[in-house]
Design a protein around this motif. Structure first.
Motif, PDB file in Angstrom:
ATOM      1  N   VAL A  47      -3.607  -0.892   0.958  1.00 11.34           N
ATOM      2  CA  VAL A  47      -3.782  -0.065  -0.239  1.00 11.34           C
ATOM      3  C   VAL A  47      -3.787   1.405   0.157  1.00 11.34           C
ATOM      4  N   LEU A  89       3.844 -10.033   1.032  1.00  8.07           N
ATOM      5  CA  LEU A  89       4.219  -8.887   0.198  1.00  8.07           C
ATOM      6  C   LEU A  89       3.498  -7.637   0.675  1.00  8.07           C
ATOM      7  N   ALA A  90       2.231  -7.803   1.015  1.00 10.40           N
ATOM      8  CA  ALA A  90       1.457  -6.669   1.502  1.00 10.40           C
ATOM      9  C   ALA A  90       2.009  -6.180   2.825  1.00 10.40           C
ATOM     10  N   ILE A 100       7.928 -12.072  -6.039  1.00  9.17           N
ATOM     11  CA  ILE A 100       6.514 -12.455  -6.008  1.00  9.17           C
ATOM     12  C   ILE A 100       6.405 -13.977  -5.837  1.00  9.17           C
ATOM     13  N   ILE A 107       8.682 -10.516 -12.592  1.00  4.70           N
ATOM     14  CA  ILE A 107       7.311 -10.802 -12.158  1.00  4.70           C
ATOM     15  C   ILE A 107       6.747 -12.003 -12.915  1.00  4.70           C
ATOM     16  N   SER A 138       5.320  11.857  -3.998  1.00  7.75           N
ATOM     17  CA  SER A 138       5.203  12.676  -5.205  1.00  7.75           C
ATOM     18  C   SER A 138       5.080  14.153  -4.836  1.00  7.75           C
ATOM     19  N   PHE A 181      -6.059  -5.575   4.007  1.00  7.50           N
ATOM     20  CA  PHE A 181      -5.736  -5.297   2.612  1.00  7.50           C
ATOM     21  C   PHE A 181      -6.125  -3.876   2.249  1.00  7.50           C
ATOM     22  N   ILE A 182      -7.289  -3.454   2.747  1.00 11.38           N
ATOM     23  CA  ILE A 182      -7.717  -2.085   2.465  1.00 11.38           C
ATOM     24  C   ILE A 182      -6.744  -1.101   3.104  1.00 11.38           C
ATOM     25  N   LEU A 211      -0.233   2.468   1.038  1.00 12.76           N
ATOM     26  CA  LEU A 211       0.581   2.617  -0.175  1.00 12.76           C
ATOM     27  C   LEU A 211       0.237   3.898  -0.909  1.00 12.76           C
ATOM     28  N   ALA A 212      -1.071   4.162  -0.990  1.00 11.09           N
ATOM     29  CA  ALA A 212      -1.508   5.380  -1.661  1.00 11.09           C
ATOM     30  C   ALA A 212      -0.955   6.598  -0.936  1.00 11.09           C
ATOM     31  N   ALA A 238       2.786   7.003  -1.551  1.00 12.62           N
ATOM     32  CA  ALA A 238       3.059   7.444  -2.916  1.00 12.62           C
ATOM     33  C   ALA A 238       2.684   8.915  -3.086  1.00 12.62           C
ATOM     34  N   TRP A 239       1.566   9.306  -2.475  1.00 11.57           N
ATOM     35  CA  TRP A 239       1.100  10.681  -2.576  1.00 11.57           C
ATOM     36  C   TRP A 239       2.124  11.613  -1.917  1.00 11.57           C
ATOM     37  N   ALA A 261       4.976  -4.220   2.113  1.00 14.84           N
ATOM     38  CA  ALA A 261       4.644  -2.923   1.514  1.00 14.84           C
ATOM     39  C   ALA A 261       4.133  -1.959   2.578  1.00 14.84           C
TER      40      ALA A 261
END
Lengths: 307, 384
Positions: free
Chosen positions: A288, A239-240, A42, A95, A299, A284-285, A291-292, A295-296, A243
């Motif tokens: 996010v 970083l974004a 970071i 961090i 999982s 940025f949106i 990333l969501a 991750a979804w 990601a």
């Protein structure tokens, strides 16, 4: 509408997009190396800022580009070493250590700027050098191709080369394998005799040097001076971009391009009465959302396997 | 437990002492006169100036020099207390989230967006004394909670890294907040981008009119106490602490960790959301920020210093705002940039969070304690 379209489709737009992308890309590559080693960096923001400062100061006082670049890279190494020492040896949360370094860079550059130049806002009074733009012979004379390929800042070319180098390093060399295995499972890596400390330390150093290059691009290319907090969040944007781009250097390059070009686009779209806040926040949106989604997806796969 | 706690106090004190010593060195360096003088004379003059500057730095928030006497500095004192309010609140929000060992660093965005949206209410809401500020603050709080719920949901449901998502959302909140102020609430008569003035009864009541000492400090202290109570005296607080210590243990003891994580994010966001609007209602009377004020990052420093314990958060916040006000005053009288405080802050964070820093001392403390307990047990057995 047509004027907007033509301004977007112009070479100036492409050039400005590439210019904005360069520092993000360099730092995002640094984010990638550190992330794969399991030590998210970071502190990229602070590393960029301090390197931008050191580059300007050294080139201003010595009038030597080489010394400036070497000094900036050393700054990256020192910042990363501090981060590595505190997080790997003294067991500070990485961090927290990085946040401390960012705060340190923000205040430290202002303080040192005052000490060295008597100014608190910018280094305008100091005559510092910039790194050159490069014209590629022959290619620059080809009509369209020349516009796209030639005449960019030297660090832009360095960044493009580094995309391939970093990808090669991470996926084709023993060092890359060690970095990835340490990041995947430190215990497993240790059990086969890999030094986790050494590998993560190396990864952080590489990461810091990449961020340094991004920093000197800002102060010795994008503009020709140092201003307080001039990175203005680019380390975080990197970083974004990482990601968003995932674990390959090519993906990271695409992520950086998205951020770079949407920033360039936001200037053009203001003529269409699309407020720049909207265009600025889009990447940025998207990040996010991406990333969501990752991750979804992850999982869900895991659950399927469990059943 | 006692001696390890004492060790934490020592460690914090040593970190602060090192940082202050570093501060003196930094002041000394920037006090070095330029020009042709023997080095020794330069050093002498630098030490003299540095001593003066350092004294201003250390005591100006409470004392000032007037006609050869030291008198109470009311203005500095009020500035000190006022500046501690927003960072105390973000400190609470961050300490809550850190207790659960989550790194939602989105307090910055939560407070910014909360303040921007609640500004609309503070301007247009019908003026009812006492009721209006409460409603305005509650609106900001709900916005903060909703904003924090996004990374919280993604983390607790699908395990998406909350560090990155909350960081991204900080930027989205910043742009959204500015957009709202610019398009709907802007004061067209003001030179720069600020909102319209809040309605009169929306502002917080003042403890001192002349220097605008607002009652935000009372809210912040009440919040600290309330959060301390929740964390230490209720089952929910116990659950959160248990999860922070060992989430697997908590999970297998039957705690719904996902749900608790999500609740932690909500509550933390609800607290952080109020930090910005309370300062605006109390001090400025309108929305004045063009970029993020940085209180979310300060909250991280404070939570670290306070070891995530809400009852220590006010102390840490007062400490941080004390050295900042001191540095600002010093910056007015000398030329030393007040930003040097950032270097001290970074030093303190690094040393306080370094688990292995002075770990030998901790080891000794634990051994001593173990010996005591052992003796007590052995002593108890022989008594029987």
């Amino acid at each position: 509408m047509n004027s907007v379209l033509s301004s977007i489709l112009s070479w100036d737009f492409v050039a400005s997009g590439i210019r904005v992308t360069t520092p993000i890309l360099l730092a995002a590559l640094g984010a990638l190396v550190a992330e794969l080693a399991g030590t998210p960096n970071i502190a990229l923001e602070g590393t960029m800022l301090f390197s931008a400062f050191v580059g300007v100061i050294i080139s201003g006082f010595t009038q030597s580009l080489w010394l400036a670049v070497i000094g900036a890279l050393l700054t990256g190494i020192v910042m990363s070493s501090i981060l590595a020492y505190f997080s790997l040896k003294l067991k500070t949360d990485i961090i927290m250590a990085a946040i401390a370094l960012n705060i340190f860079a923000s205040g430290g550059t202002i303080y040192a700027l005052y000490l060295l130049t008597g100014d608190k806002g910018s280094s305008a009074s100091l005559k510092s050098l910039v790194l050159p733009n490069i014209d590629i012979p022959i290619i620059k004379n080809i009509p369209i191709l020349g516009n796209i390929l030639s005449g960019h800042h030297i660090l832009t070319y360095v960044a493009i080369i580094l995309v391939f180098l970093i990808q090669y390093m991470l996926y084709k060399t023993p060092l890359g394998l060690r970095i990835r295995s340490v990041g995947e499972s430190p215990d497993a890596a240790r059990s086969v005799g890999i030094s986790v400390f050494k590998t993560q330390y190396t990864a952080l150093i590489i990461s810091g040097m990449l961020a340094s290059l991004g920093g000197i691009f800002l102060s010795m290319g994008y503009v020709s001076w140092f201003a307080r907090d001039m990175t203005s969040g680019r380390g975080f944007i990197a970083l974004a971009a990482q990601a968003l781009g995932g674990t390959s250097a090519y993906g990271v390059a695409l992520g950086s391009l998205l951020f770079g070009f949407s920033e360039a686009l936001s200037f053009s779209l203001q003529f269409l009465n699309i407020p720049y806040e909207v265009t600025q926040s889009m990447p940025f949106i998207i990040t996010v959302g991406a990333l969501a989604f990752y991750a979804w997806n992850k999982s869900r796969n895991k659950r399927n396997r469990d059943i | 437990m006692k001696s390890t706690k004492r060790y934490e106090v020592y460690r914090t004190a040593i970190a602060i002492a090192i940082a202050l010593a570093l501060g003196y060195i930094l002041i000394l360096l920037s006090a070095f006169p330029k020009g042709d003088m023997a080095f020794f004379d330069k050093l002498k003059s630098a030490i003299k100036d540095a001593n003066d500057a350092f004294r201003t730095f250390l005591i100006s928030p409470v004392l000032k020099h007037r006609r050869g006497h030291w008198v109470f500095n009311l203005r500095g004192f009020i500035q000190w207390i006022n500046e501690s309010v927003p960072i105390m609140i973000t400190g609470l929000a961050v300490s809550l989230i850190f207790t659960a060992r989550h790194f939602n660093i989105g307090a910055e965005g939560q407070l910014f967006l909360g303040a921007a949206i609640a500004t609309g209410a503070a301007i247009y809401f019908p003026s009812i004394p006492i009721i209006t500020p409460i409603i305005v603050i509650l609106i900001a709080s709900m916005v903060g909670a909703a904003w924090s719920a996004i990374p919280g949901y993604l983390k607790s449901k699908w395990n998406a890294s909350e560090v990155v998502t909350s960081l991204m959302l900080n930027y989205v909140a910043l742009y959204m907040g500015l957009f709202i102020i610019k398009t709907f609430l802007r004061d067209p008569n003001a030179g720069q981008l600020v909102s319209l003035k809040f309605s009169d009864s929306a502002t917080l009541f003042l403890l001192n009119d002349r220097y605008r000492w607002h009652s935000g400090i009372l809210i912040a202290l009440a919040l600290s106490f309330a959060l301390w109570f929740v964390m230490k005296k209720t089952t929910w607080g116990y659950k959160v602490r248990l999860i922070g210590n060992n989430k697997h243990f908590a999970y297998y003891s039957g705690i719904n960790t996902q749900k608790t994580f999500f609740q932690v994010h909500l509550l933390s966001g609800a607290i952080a959301g109020t930090a910005g609007i309370i300062e605006l209602l109390g001090y400025y009377g309108r929305f004045v920020w063009l970029y993020s004020p940085g209180y979310g990052w300060d909250g991280i420093i404070i939570a670290t210093l306070a070891r995530n314990n809400p009852i220590y958060v006010p102390v840490a916040a007062l400490f941080l705002s004390y050295i900042r006000v001191g540095a600002k005053t010093m910056g007015r009288y000398t030329n030393i940039p007040p930003e040097m405080v950032a270097i001290l802050q970074a030093t303190i964070i690094l040393l306080v969070t370094a688990e292995a820093f002075l770990s030998q001392m901790k080891q000794r403390a634990i051994e001593k304690e173990a010996k005591h307990t052992e003796e007590a047990i052995v002593g108890g057995e022989t008594n029987e």
